[in-house]
Structure formats: structure tokens, C-alpha cells
Design a protein around this motif. Structure first.
Motif, PDB file in Angstrom:
ATOM      1  N   ARG A 217    -108.910 -18.477 -40.698  1.00  0.00           N
ATOM      2  CA  ARG A 217    -107.673 -18.151 -40.698  1.00  0.00           C
ATOM      3  C   ARG A 217    -107.176 -16.995 -41.273  1.00  0.00           C
ATOM      4  NH1 ARG A 217    -108.194 -23.676 -40.968  1.00  0.00           N
ATOM      5  NH2 ARG A 217    -107.927 -23.752 -43.133  1.00  0.00           N
ATOM      6  N   VAL A 218    -107.992 -16.517 -42.481  1.00  0.00           N
ATOM      7  CA  VAL A 218    -107.458 -15.512 -43.301  1.00  0.00           C
ATOM      8  C   VAL A 218    -108.661 -14.315 -43.121  1.00  0.00           C
ATOM      9  CG1 VAL A 218    -107.150 -14.615 -45.713  1.00  0.00           C
ATOM     10  CG2 VAL A 218    -106.340 -16.967 -45.073  1.00  0.00           C
ATOM     11  N   ARG A 219    -107.940 -13.252 -43.010  1.00  0.00           N
ATOM     12  CA  ARG A 219    -109.008 -11.950 -42.723  1.00  0.00           C
ATOM     13  C   ARG A 219    -109.141 -11.189 -44.147  1.00  0.00           C
ATOM     14  NH1 ARG A 219    -107.937  -6.273 -39.913  1.00  0.00           N
ATOM     15  NH2 ARG A 219    -109.764  -5.216 -40.139  1.00  0.00           N
ATOM     16  N   VAL A 220    -110.227 -11.128 -44.289  1.00  0.00           N
ATOM     17  CA  VAL A 220    -110.431 -10.475 -45.776  1.00  0.00           C
ATOM     18  C   VAL A 220    -110.978  -8.866 -45.780  1.00  0.00           C
ATOM     19  CG1 VAL A 220    -112.027 -10.173 -47.795  1.00  0.00           C
ATOM     20  CG2 VAL A 220    -111.577 -12.475 -46.783  1.00  0.00           C
ATOM     21  N   VAL A 221    -110.051  -8.238 -46.323  1.00  0.00           N
ATOM     22  CA  VAL A 221    -110.228  -6.696 -46.371  1.00  0.00           C
ATOM     23  C   VAL A 221    -110.885  -6.437 -47.515  1.00  0.00           C
ATOM     24  CG1 VAL A 221    -108.880  -4.403 -46.167  1.00  0.00           C
ATOM     25  CG2 VAL A 221    -108.247  -6.353 -44.791  1.00  0.00           C
ATOM     26  N   GLY A 222    -112.005  -5.846 -47.639  1.00  0.00           N
ATOM     27  CA  GLY A 222    -112.592  -5.309 -48.950  1.00  0.00           C
ATOM     28  C   GLY A 222    -112.067  -4.096 -49.326  1.00  0.00           C
ATOM     29  N   LEU A 223    -111.660  -4.097 -50.691  1.00  0.00           N
ATOM     30  CA  LEU A 223    -111.077  -2.736 -51.203  1.00  0.00           C
ATOM     31  C   LEU A 223    -112.052  -2.120 -51.937  1.00  0.00           C
ATOM     32  CD1 LEU A 223    -107.723  -4.132 -52.294  1.00  0.00           C
ATOM     33  CD2 LEU A 223    -108.256  -3.005 -50.312  1.00  0.00           C
ATOM     34  N   PRO A 224    -112.219  -0.570 -51.927  1.00  0.00           N
ATOM     35  CA  PRO A 224    -113.076   0.096 -52.763  1.00  0.00           C
ATOM     36  C   PRO A 224    -112.725  -0.097 -54.394  1.00  0.00           C
ATOM     37  CG  PRO A 224    -111.759   1.560 -51.511  1.00  0.00           C
ATOM     38  CD  PRO A 224    -111.447   0.226 -50.660  1.00  0.00           C
ATOM     39  N   VAL A 225    -113.562   0.092 -55.053  1.00  0.00           N
ATOM     40  CA  VAL A 225    -113.290   0.077 -56.543  1.00  0.00           C
ATOM     41  C   VAL A 225    -113.480   1.225 -57.270  1.00  0.00           C
ATOM     42  CG1 VAL A 225    -113.632  -1.317 -58.722  1.00  0.00           C
ATOM     43  CG2 VAL A 225    -113.757  -2.471 -56.554  1.00  0.00           C
ATOM     44  N   PRO A 226    -112.358   2.231 -57.368  1.00  0.00           N
ATOM     45  CA  PRO A 226    -112.715   3.286 -58.011  1.00  0.00           C
ATOM     46  C   PRO A 226    -112.927   3.408 -59.367  1.00  0.00           C
ATOM     47  CG  PRO A 226    -110.577   3.140 -57.871  1.00  0.00           C
ATOM     48  CD  PRO A 226    -111.108   1.737 -57.404  1.00  0.00           C
ATOM     49  N   VAL A 227    -112.735   2.251 -60.176  1.00  0.00           N
ATOM     50  CA  VAL A 227    -113.139   2.223 -61.627  1.00  0.00           C
ATOM     51  C   VAL A 227    -114.432   1.438 -62.091  1.00  0.00           C
ATOM     52  CG1 VAL A 227    -111.932   1.163 -63.698  1.00  0.00           C
ATOM     53  CG2 VAL A 227    -110.347   1.784 -62.022  1.00  0.00           C
ATOM     54  N   ALA A 228    -114.889   1.946 -62.765  1.00  0.00           N
ATOM     55  CA  ALA A 228    -116.446   1.524 -63.134  1.00  0.00           C
ATOM     56  C   ALA A 228    -116.558   0.385 -63.528  1.00  0.00           C
ATOM     57  CB  ALA A 228    -117.253   2.639 -63.999  1.00  0.00           C
ATOM     58  N   GLY A 229    -115.263  -0.032 -64.483  1.00  0.00           N
ATOM     59  CA  GLY A 229    -115.509  -1.271 -65.024  1.00  0.00           C
ATOM     60  C   GLY A 229    -115.274  -2.431 -64.230  1.00  0.00           C
ATOM     61  N   LEU A 230    -114.565  -2.166 -63.005  1.00  0.00           N
ATOM     62  CA  LEU A 230    -114.694  -3.259 -61.974  1.00  0.00           C
ATOM     63  C   LEU A 230    -115.747  -3.204 -60.970  1.00  0.00           C
ATOM     64  CD1 LEU A 230    -110.870  -3.789 -61.144  1.00  0.00           C
ATOM     65  CD2 LEU A 230    -112.560  -5.338 -62.320  1.00  0.00           C
ATOM     66  N   ARG A 231    -116.411  -1.952 -60.934  1.00  0.00           N
ATOM     67  CA  ARG A 231    -117.587  -1.877 -60.015  1.00  0.00           C
ATOM     68  C   ARG A 231    -118.760  -2.704 -60.331  1.00  0.00           C
ATOM     69  NH1 ARG A 231    -116.254   3.540 -59.344  1.00  0.00           N
ATOM     70  NH2 ARG A 231    -117.980   4.186 -60.780  1.00  0.00           N
ATOM     71  N   THR A 232    -119.174  -2.472 -61.607  1.00  0.00           N
ATOM     72  CA  THR A 232    -120.220  -3.082 -62.148  1.00  0.00           C
ATOM     73  C   THR A 232    -120.063  -3.827 -63.641  1.00  0.00           C
ATOM     74  OG1 THR A 232    -120.853  -0.810 -63.380  1.00  0.00           O
ATOM     75  CG2 THR A 232    -121.741  -1.069 -61.102  1.00  0.00           C
ATOM     76  N   GLY A 233    -118.826  -3.625 -64.075  1.00  0.00           N
ATOM     77  CA  GLY A 233    -118.768  -4.082 -65.702  1.00  0.00           C
ATOM     78  C   GLY A 233    -118.923  -5.495 -65.693  1.00  0.00           C
ATOM     79  N   LEU A 234    -118.593  -6.276 -64.715  1.00  0.00           N
ATOM     80  CA  LEU A 234    -118.832  -7.786 -64.824  1.00  0.00           C
ATOM     81  C   LEU A 234    -120.280  -8.461 -64.533  1.00  0.00           C
ATOM     82  CD1 LEU A 234    -115.367  -8.677 -63.068  1.00  0.00           C
ATOM     83  CD2 LEU A 234    -115.642  -8.688 -65.458  1.00  0.00           C
ATOM     84  N   LEU A 235    -121.091  -7.532 -64.300  1.00  0.00           N
ATOM     85  CA  LEU A 235    -122.406  -7.814 -64.262  1.00  0.00           C
ATOM     86  C   LEU A 235    -123.357  -8.010 -65.220  1.00  0.00           C
ATOM     87  CD1 LEU A 235    -123.399  -5.264 -61.044  1.00  0.00           C
ATOM     88  CD2 LEU A 235    -122.998  -7.768 -60.670  1.00  0.00           C
ATOM     89  N   PRO A 236    -123.982  -9.002 -65.096  1.00  0.00           N
ATOM     90  CA  PRO A 236    -124.743  -9.554 -66.558  1.00  0.00           C
ATOM     91  C   PRO A 236    -125.916  -8.607 -66.758  1.00  0.00           C
ATOM     92  CG  PRO A 236    -125.327 -10.996 -64.907  1.00  0.00           C
ATOM     93  CD  PRO A 236    -124.365 -10.032 -64.160  1.00  0.00           C
ATOM     94  N   GLY A 237    -126.342  -8.207 -68.029  1.00  0.00           N
ATOM     95  CA  GLY A 237    -127.344  -7.567 -68.310  1.00  0.00           C
ATOM     96  C   GLY A 237    -128.668  -8.501 -68.370  1.00  0.00           C
ATOM     97  N   PRO A 238    -129.854  -8.013 -68.184  1.00  0.00           N
ATOM     98  CA  PRO A 238    -130.985  -8.769 -68.034  1.00  0.00           C
ATOM     99  C   PRO A 238    -131.446  -9.839 -68.911  1.00  0.00           C
ATOM    100  CG  PRO A 238    -131.785  -6.589 -68.828  1.00  0.00           C
ATOM    101  CD  PRO A 238    -130.078  -6.667 -68.626  1.00  0.00           C
ATOM    102  N   ASP A 239    -130.939 -10.087 -70.138  1.00  0.00           N
ATOM    103  CA  ASP A 239    -131.110 -10.789 -71.135  1.00  0.00           C
ATOM    104  C   ASP A 239    -130.315 -12.108 -70.919  1.00  0.00           C
ATOM    105  OD1 ASP A 239    -128.732  -9.227 -71.809  1.00  0.00           O
ATOM    106  OD2 ASP A 239    -129.129  -9.615 -73.792  1.00  0.00           O
TER     107      ASP A 239
END
Length: 256
Positions: A217-239
């Protein structure tokens, strides 16, 4: 042990409280409904009296930096002062992997608030353990409602490695049971435990999966993320340790 869970009626607070009770602890589920308003310090001192541990699962759903920073700063100041006065031996706070990265904190009002929360706990006069996790699977449902235009949900394509909320609740309960591993945070720094899920994805993909589960019932529109902090900053490190439960399995077995 007497454990006070702040935000004890919320999603994570309830799950943590259930686990602690199952392990034989005396649990106080503190919330505004029970007469505890942390930001106003109402009912806090009496609730913490006799507690061996306090678990901070407080949360505020907002995109406003002013509201988020104001809430988390006020709450942390009140909790740390009351815990020190009551002689609480250990404070455990639920936080987010990557949120102390300045690029992440600058990218979102909510993350700025969580960064302020961690900064406040870092100068506490009691031992503190910070439990940082990546986004919970259930946050995909929140993504659907944060930025809505009619039936459209606008969701940033920020990179995530989501984790099952049950795994986070289990880790928090483990940390409570183990007790503090440092002295006062302002002298030794907080201890940190972290947890992530097994698969890398993004918030828009997660939201689409939940929208499809709920009938599309809801259509999701993915927004580009121009800020590096949100593009990859929440991904954990390998440790960062990883729980094996997968988001796709949670979607198949969950639902309203």
C-alpha cells in the motif's frame, strides 16, 4: 539485583526488561506512565534508590537536531547525576554503531542527539557500558513513516548492516549480568560492546521489503545520500561481532 530500565515500556526497553526478569533480576520498568519523567527529573531519584544497575533505553523519534540534542542531553545529565547520588554501580546505555563519527552526527538531527548522549555518559561519575548496535530489523517499519507524501515513503539509501532486535536485547541483558568492567566513566572512559547483523543492505531496500509484506500500500522512493556520513558511516567495521539472524527471514515471519 534491582535493575531500573528507563524507557521500560518501549520496544527495546520491554525486551530487555523481559530478559532480565527471566534471569531472576528485580526489574523496574520506568516510564512517564509510571511517574518517571527523566528530562524533568520527576520521580527519578526515588526510582533509582537501591538499584544496582540502570539501563537507558530512552528514545525520541524526531529528525530535529534541536529536539534530539536537547532531549538526550537533558536525560543523560539527569540520569548520571541521579545514578551517582543513589550509588548505582553500573549504567548501561543503548546506542548506535558509528554515531560518534562526526560525519554521521552532522548528517542527522537524531544522530546528533545520540552523539550528545554518548558524550554525556563519557563524563559520568559512575561506571558506564555503551551497547552499540546497527539498525534493528524493526526500524524498517519506522523508515516507512518518517518522510511520507501520501502513499509515497521517501527513504534515504543509507548503507546498513541491520541486526535482529532480540540479539541486541540479549546482549544488553548479558552486559547487565556481567557488571561493570571499568571504574567511573569520567576517569576510565565507558566500556563499549557492539553488535551488527550478517548482511549489508540499505534503508530503502529494507523499507520496500516491509511495504511488500504489508500488501504494497506504500510505495518506497529511495533517495540518494550525498553525505558520506549517511552513505557508509553507519556500517560496522570488520571487528564488530555479528549475529547470524537475517533480515529476510525476519520479514517473512513478522507482520502486523
Amino acid at each position: 539485583m534491582r535493575v531500573v530500565v528507563l524507557g521500560g515500556t518501549g520496544e527495546m526497553g520491554s525486551a530487555v526488561a523481559d530478559r532480565l526478569e527471566g534471569r531472576g533480576h528485580e526489574v523496574v520498568r520506568a516510564s512517564r506512565a509510571s511517574g518517571v519523567d527523566v528530562t524533568a527529573s520527576a520521580g527519578l531519584a526515588g526510582t533509582l534508590h537501591g538499584a544496582g544497575c540502570v539501563v537507558d533505553c530512552l528514545n525520541l523519534t524526531t529528525l530535529s537536531k534541536r529536539r534530539a540534542v536537547g532531549f538526550f542531553r537533558a536525560a543523560t545529565t539527569a540520569v548520571t547525576a541521579a545514578a551517582a547520588e543513589a550509588g548505582v554501580a553500573h549504567v548501561v546505555v543503548v546506542s548506535i554503531v558509528g554515531v560518534t563519527d562526526p560525519s554521521v552526527a552532522r548528517s542527522s538531527g537524531y544522530y546528533a542527539g545520540k552523539a550528545a548522549q554518548e558524550a554525556g555518559y563519557a563524563v559520568a561519575r559512575v561506571p558506564v557500558t555503551v551497547v552499540r548496535s546497527t539498525a534493528w530489523f524493526s526500524l524498517a517499519e519506522t523508515f516507512l513513516g518518517q518522510l511520507r507524501v501520501g502513499r509515497l515513503a521517501l527513504v534515504p539509501r543509507m548503507g546498513l548492516r541491520p541486526v535482529h532486535p532480540d540479539a541486541v536485547a540479549d546482549l544488553v541483558a548479558d552486559v547487565v549480568g556481567a557488571g561493570p568492567t571499568t571504574g567511573a566513566a569520567r576517569e576510565d572512559g565507558p566500556a563499549v560492546r557492539q553488535l551488527a547483523g550478517p548482511d549489508e543492505t540499505d534503508a530503502a531496500t529494507m523499507a520496500r521489503a516491509v511495504a511488500a509484506r504489508d500488501g504494497g500500500r506504500v510505495r518506497v522512493v529511495g533517495l540518494p545520500v550525498p553525505v558520506a556520513g549517511l552513505r557508509t558511516g553507519l556500517l560496522p567495521g570488520p571487528d564488530v561481532p555479528r549475529d547470524g539472524r537475517r533480515f529476510a527471514d525476519w520479514v517473512r515471519t513478522s507482520g502486523r
